[in-house]
Design a protein around this motif. Sequence first.
Motif, PDB file in Angstrom:
ATOM      1  N   ALA A  99     -45.000 138.563  59.631  1.00  0.00           N
ATOM      2  CA  ALA A  99     -44.700 137.904  60.904  1.00  0.00           C
ATOM      3  C   ALA A  99     -43.199 137.690  61.063  1.00  0.00           C
ATOM      4  O   ALA A  99     -42.647 137.856  62.161  1.00  0.00           O
ATOM      5  CB  ALA A  99     -45.434 136.565  60.985  1.00  0.00           C
ATOM      6  N   MET A 100     -42.525 137.345  59.980  1.00  0.00           N
ATOM      7  CA  MET A 100     -41.076 137.174  60.024  1.00  0.00           C
ATOM      8  C   MET A 100     -40.375 138.480  60.357  1.00  0.00           C
ATOM      9  O   MET A 100     -39.455 138.529  61.191  1.00  0.00           O
ATOM     10  CB  MET A 100     -40.576 136.645  58.672  1.00  0.00           C
ATOM     11  CG  MET A 100     -39.081 136.405  58.607  1.00  0.00           C
ATOM     12  SD  MET A 100     -38.451 136.338  56.911  1.00  0.00           S
ATOM     13  CE  MET A 100     -38.510 138.091  56.476  1.00  0.00           C
ATOM     14  N   VAL A 101     -40.807 139.574  59.732  1.00  0.00           N
ATOM     15  CA  VAL A 101     -40.183 140.872  59.974  1.00  0.00           C
ATOM     16  C   VAL A 101     -40.363 141.300  61.436  1.00  0.00           C
ATOM     17  O   VAL A 101     -39.437 141.783  62.076  1.00  0.00           O
ATOM     18  CB  VAL A 101     -40.774 141.942  59.028  1.00  0.00           C
ATOM     19  CG1 VAL A 101     -40.251 143.328  59.382  1.00  0.00           C
ATOM     20  CG2 VAL A 101     -40.427 141.615  57.580  1.00  0.00           C
ATOM     21  N   ARG A 106     -28.847 149.679  68.119  1.00  0.00           N
ATOM     22  CA  ARG A 106     -28.894 149.678  66.653  1.00  0.00           C
ATOM     23  C   ARG A 106     -30.197 150.307  66.190  1.00  0.00           C
ATOM     24  O   ARG A 106     -31.285 149.940  66.640  1.00  0.00           O
ATOM     25  CB  ARG A 106     -28.791 148.254  66.107  1.00  0.00           C
ATOM     26  CG  ARG A 106     -28.754 148.201  64.583  1.00  0.00           C
ATOM     27  CD  ARG A 106     -28.657 146.773  64.093  1.00  0.00           C
ATOM     28  NE  ARG A 106     -28.607 146.711  62.653  1.00  0.00           N
ATOM     29  CZ  ARG A 106     -27.515 146.833  61.920  1.00  0.00           C
ATOM     30  NH1 ARG A 106     -26.346 147.038  62.527  1.00  0.00           N
ATOM     31  NH2 ARG A 106     -27.553 146.747  60.611  1.00  0.00           N
ATOM     32  N   ILE A 107     -30.085 151.239  65.279  1.00  0.00           N
ATOM     33  CA  ILE A 107     -31.258 151.937  64.760  1.00  0.00           C
ATOM     34  C   ILE A 107     -31.797 151.179  63.542  1.00  0.00           C
ATOM     35  O   ILE A 107     -31.082 150.969  62.563  1.00  0.00           O
ATOM     36  CB  ILE A 107     -30.918 153.385  64.363  1.00  0.00           C
ATOM     37  CG1 ILE A 107     -30.430 154.173  65.590  1.00  0.00           C
ATOM     38  CG2 ILE A 107     -32.141 154.074  63.750  1.00  0.00           C
ATOM     39  CD1 ILE A 107     -29.971 155.578  65.269  1.00  0.00           C
ATOM     40  N   ILE A 108     -33.056 150.773  63.643  1.00  0.00           N
ATOM     41  CA  ILE A 108     -33.716 150.101  62.522  1.00  0.00           C
ATOM     42  C   ILE A 108     -34.487 151.151  61.738  1.00  0.00           C
ATOM     43  O   ILE A 108     -35.424 151.754  62.257  1.00  0.00           O
ATOM     44  CB  ILE A 108     -34.663 149.002  63.035  1.00  0.00           C
ATOM     45  CG1 ILE A 108     -33.891 147.974  63.853  1.00  0.00           C
ATOM     46  CG2 ILE A 108     -35.367 148.327  61.861  1.00  0.00           C
ATOM     47  CD1 ILE A 108     -34.763 146.896  64.468  1.00  0.00           C
ATOM     48  N   LYS A 109     -34.091 151.367  60.516  1.00  0.00           N
ATOM     49  CA  LYS A 109     -34.701 152.417  59.706  1.00  0.00           C
ATOM     50  C   LYS A 109     -36.069 151.977  59.188  1.00  0.00           C
ATOM     51  O   LYS A 109     -36.200 150.942  58.533  1.00  0.00           O
ATOM     52  CB  LYS A 109     -33.783 152.787  58.549  1.00  0.00           C
ATOM     53  CG  LYS A 109     -32.470 153.422  59.012  1.00  0.00           C
ATOM     54  CD  LYS A 109     -31.631 153.880  57.840  1.00  0.00           C
ATOM     55  CE  LYS A 109     -30.350 154.559  58.320  1.00  0.00           C
ATOM     56  NZ  LYS A 109     -29.512 155.027  57.188  1.00  0.00           N
ATOM     57  N   ALA A 119     -38.859 146.976  52.277  1.00  0.00           N
ATOM     58  CA  ALA A 119     -38.687 145.541  52.106  1.00  0.00           C
ATOM     59  C   ALA A 119     -40.044 144.835  52.001  1.00  0.00           C
ATOM     60  O   ALA A 119     -40.222 143.930  51.171  1.00  0.00           O
ATOM     61  CB  ALA A 119     -37.887 144.962  53.264  1.00  0.00           C
ATOM     62  N   CYS A 120     -41.008 145.255  52.818  1.00  0.00           N
ATOM     63  CA  CYS A 120     -42.349 144.662  52.775  1.00  0.00           C
ATOM     64  C   CYS A 120     -43.027 144.959  51.441  1.00  0.00           C
ATOM     65  O   CYS A 120     -43.636 144.068  50.828  1.00  0.00           O
ATOM     66  CB  CYS A 120     -43.197 145.187  53.936  1.00  0.00           C
ATOM     67  SG  CYS A 120     -42.651 144.647  55.570  1.00  0.00           S
ATOM     68  N   ILE A 121     -42.937 146.211  51.003  1.00  0.00           N
ATOM     69  CA  ILE A 121     -43.534 146.581  49.717  1.00  0.00           C
ATOM     70  C   ILE A 121     -42.853 145.835  48.571  1.00  0.00           C
ATOM     71  O   ILE A 121     -43.501 145.337  47.645  1.00  0.00           O
ATOM     72  CB  ILE A 121     -43.450 148.109  49.500  1.00  0.00           C
ATOM     73  CG1 ILE A 121     -44.309 148.831  50.548  1.00  0.00           C
ATOM     74  CG2 ILE A 121     -43.893 148.479  48.092  1.00  0.00           C
ATOM     75  CD1 ILE A 121     -44.186 150.337  50.493  1.00  0.00           C
ATOM     76  N   TRP A 179     -42.880 141.599  44.483  1.00  0.00           N
ATOM     77  CA  TRP A 179     -42.276 140.381  43.927  1.00  0.00           C
ATOM     78  C   TRP A 179     -43.311 139.263  43.815  1.00  0.00           C
ATOM     79  O   TRP A 179     -43.391 138.576  42.788  1.00  0.00           O
ATOM     80  CB  TRP A 179     -41.112 139.953  44.806  1.00  0.00           C
ATOM     81  CG  TRP A 179     -40.800 138.485  44.789  1.00  0.00           C
ATOM     82  CD1 TRP A 179     -41.086 137.565  45.755  1.00  0.00           C
ATOM     83  CD2 TRP A 179     -40.131 137.751  43.745  1.00  0.00           C
ATOM     84  NE1 TRP A 179     -40.656 136.311  45.398  1.00  0.00           N
ATOM     85  CE2 TRP A 179     -40.062 136.394  44.166  1.00  0.00           C
ATOM     86  CE3 TRP A 179     -39.593 138.097  42.508  1.00  0.00           C
ATOM     87  CZ2 TRP A 179     -39.475 135.406  43.387  1.00  0.00           C
ATOM     88  CZ3 TRP A 179     -39.010 137.103  41.734  1.00  0.00           C
ATOM     89  CH2 TRP A 179     -38.954 135.781  42.169  1.00  0.00           C
ATOM     90  N   LEU A 180     -44.112 139.070  44.847  1.00  0.00           N
ATOM     91  CA  LEU A 180     -45.139 138.030  44.811  1.00  0.00           C
ATOM     92  C   LEU A 180     -46.149 138.284  43.700  1.00  0.00           C
ATOM     93  O   LEU A 180     -46.506 137.369  42.945  1.00  0.00           O
ATOM     94  CB  LEU A 180     -45.859 137.962  46.165  1.00  0.00           C
ATOM     95  CG  LEU A 180     -45.054 137.483  47.369  1.00  0.00           C
ATOM     96  CD1 LEU A 180     -45.910 137.527  48.625  1.00  0.00           C
ATOM     97  CD2 LEU A 180     -44.513 136.082  47.147  1.00  0.00           C
ATOM     98  N   LEU A 181     -46.612 139.532  43.594  1.00  0.00           N
ATOM     99  CA  LEU A 181     -47.590 139.872  42.561  1.00  0.00           C
ATOM    100  C   LEU A 181     -47.016 139.673  41.166  1.00  0.00           C
ATOM    101  O   LEU A 181     -47.675 139.093  40.285  1.00  0.00           O
ATOM    102  CB  LEU A 181     -48.054 141.316  42.740  1.00  0.00           C
ATOM    103  CG  LEU A 181     -48.896 141.614  43.987  1.00  0.00           C
ATOM    104  CD1 LEU A 181     -49.140 143.115  44.103  1.00  0.00           C
ATOM    105  CD2 LEU A 181     -50.228 140.872  43.932  1.00  0.00           C
ATOM    106  N   ALA A 182     -45.786 140.142  40.957  1.00  0.00           N
ATOM    107  CA  ALA A 182     -45.164 140.041  39.635  1.00  0.00           C
ATOM    108  C   ALA A 182     -44.911 138.589  39.253  1.00  0.00           C
ATOM    109  O   ALA A 182     -45.204 138.165  38.123  1.00  0.00           O
ATOM    110  CB  ALA A 182     -43.860 140.841  39.613  1.00  0.00           C
ATOM    111  N   LYS A 183     -44.373 137.810  40.187  1.00  0.00           N
ATOM    112  CA  LYS A 183     -44.051 136.406  39.894  1.00  0.00           C
ATOM    113  C   LYS A 183     -45.300 135.605  39.558  1.00  0.00           C
ATOM    114  O   LYS A 183     -45.327 134.879  38.550  1.00  0.00           O
ATOM    115  CB  LYS A 183     -43.328 135.793  41.092  1.00  0.00           C
ATOM    116  CG  LYS A 183     -43.035 134.309  40.968  1.00  0.00           C
ATOM    117  CD  LYS A 183     -42.197 133.834  42.123  1.00  0.00           C
ATOM    118  CE  LYS A 183     -42.904 134.011  43.447  1.00  0.00           C
ATOM    119  NZ  LYS A 183     -44.120 133.132  43.534  1.00  0.00           N
ATOM    120  N   ASP A 184     -46.328 135.729  40.388  1.00  0.00           N
ATOM    121  CA  ASP A 184     -47.546 134.974  40.127  1.00  0.00           C
ATOM    122  C   ASP A 184     -48.194 135.398  38.816  1.00  0.00           C
ATOM    123  O   ASP A 184     -48.722 134.563  38.067  1.00  0.00           O
ATOM    124  CB  ASP A 184     -48.531 135.165  41.280  1.00  0.00           C
ATOM    125  CG  ASP A 184     -48.082 134.467  42.555  1.00  0.00           C
ATOM    126  OD1 ASP A 184     -46.941 133.970  42.588  1.00  0.00           O
ATOM    127  OD2 ASP A 184     -48.866 134.438  43.526  1.00  0.00           O
TER     128      ASP A 184
END
Length: 356
Positions: A136-138, A152-155, A162-164, A169-174
């Motif tokens: 939702a933030m993205v 501006r071109i958003i790649k 970034a989403c992946i 990060w969430l999976l690894a941290k938890d």
Amino acid sequence: FIQSNLSTISMDEIGGELTDKDNPWLLNESEYSNPRVIATDNFLACVFILCMVVGIPANILSGVYFSGKPKKTLHDTLYIAASISDACILICGWAPAAVLLNGDRDSLTQTIREPIICASWTFFFFFVTRFSLFVAMVISVMRAISIHMPFRIIKTNKVIGACIGYGAWLLAKDTIFYVIEAIEAKYTKEHAGCTYEFKRTSGLVFVGFLACELLLVLIIIMVSFVVSLVDLAKAQKRKSKSTERVSDVTTTITLYTMMCVLCNIPLFIVVIMDMAKTLPPTNVAVKLYLKVISYILMTAVNAAANPCIYITRMPLYRKWARETYIKCVSEGARCHTWAADKVKKARVQNEISTGG
């Protein structure tokens, strides 16, 4: 999301494992068996069930619509991710709904209390709720950027990366915190379900990460939300078709963002107050319902509301959904293939009418 017990336990006492008697949120057994409490629990369970009945098929339908487009935009891809995440959140609602529906918050909890089931449910629910908030933030940030800097071109690969990356990060941290036994999944009555409970001082780091994640994401969402509102007000003064279309899209994303903020601010406030030890749970109603509503119910409401925003704000989606329903009723198994074809035709017609 987390049973911190910060209100009555000092830092020196966190080294050992916590018991129910240390939990300031826990009430006497008679309180949970009170007829008024059982009636309120049943009402909340009905809200959960309503969210699931409406939200799960609606999110699946949204995912089919966005995935069926022949030329998917980056926004379409993000809407697919949001639809899948929201459907998963609502599927998780069976656990608190079952507990609340049966009264006293002890019935039918033996299965949920099983360590593997409790840990799996908690791990999965924590992941999809935070990932859905990040998506939702993205979406909100991308809309703000496209209005302020239209050239501006958003790649796409960077956004998807970034989403992946955030999901990894969430999976690894938890996983790390769970493996080192800094946290454990445990059924608690104040949540009417399973949640993470920290067992030692290192568990505070997990709580800190959770608060920072929520704070950063919500701040970014609110800033982009304000920017979208300002740009929407400016766009209303123009009368061209292009600015009208921009205004329509901005309104849709603004509503989507507003719903996300309203449903997640209570969660952030409770987490921060837990950490700051400023939430003495002295009121019975607070002990019974604050965490059930702010942690789980508002998340379910948000997940169920999102596809309703899509279908009310996107004319092509609304037309496709109506025609798909009629075709499904009449031809049954051939529905999916026909629906995918309708998405492609609607997309082509839209591109022709808007000049690409």
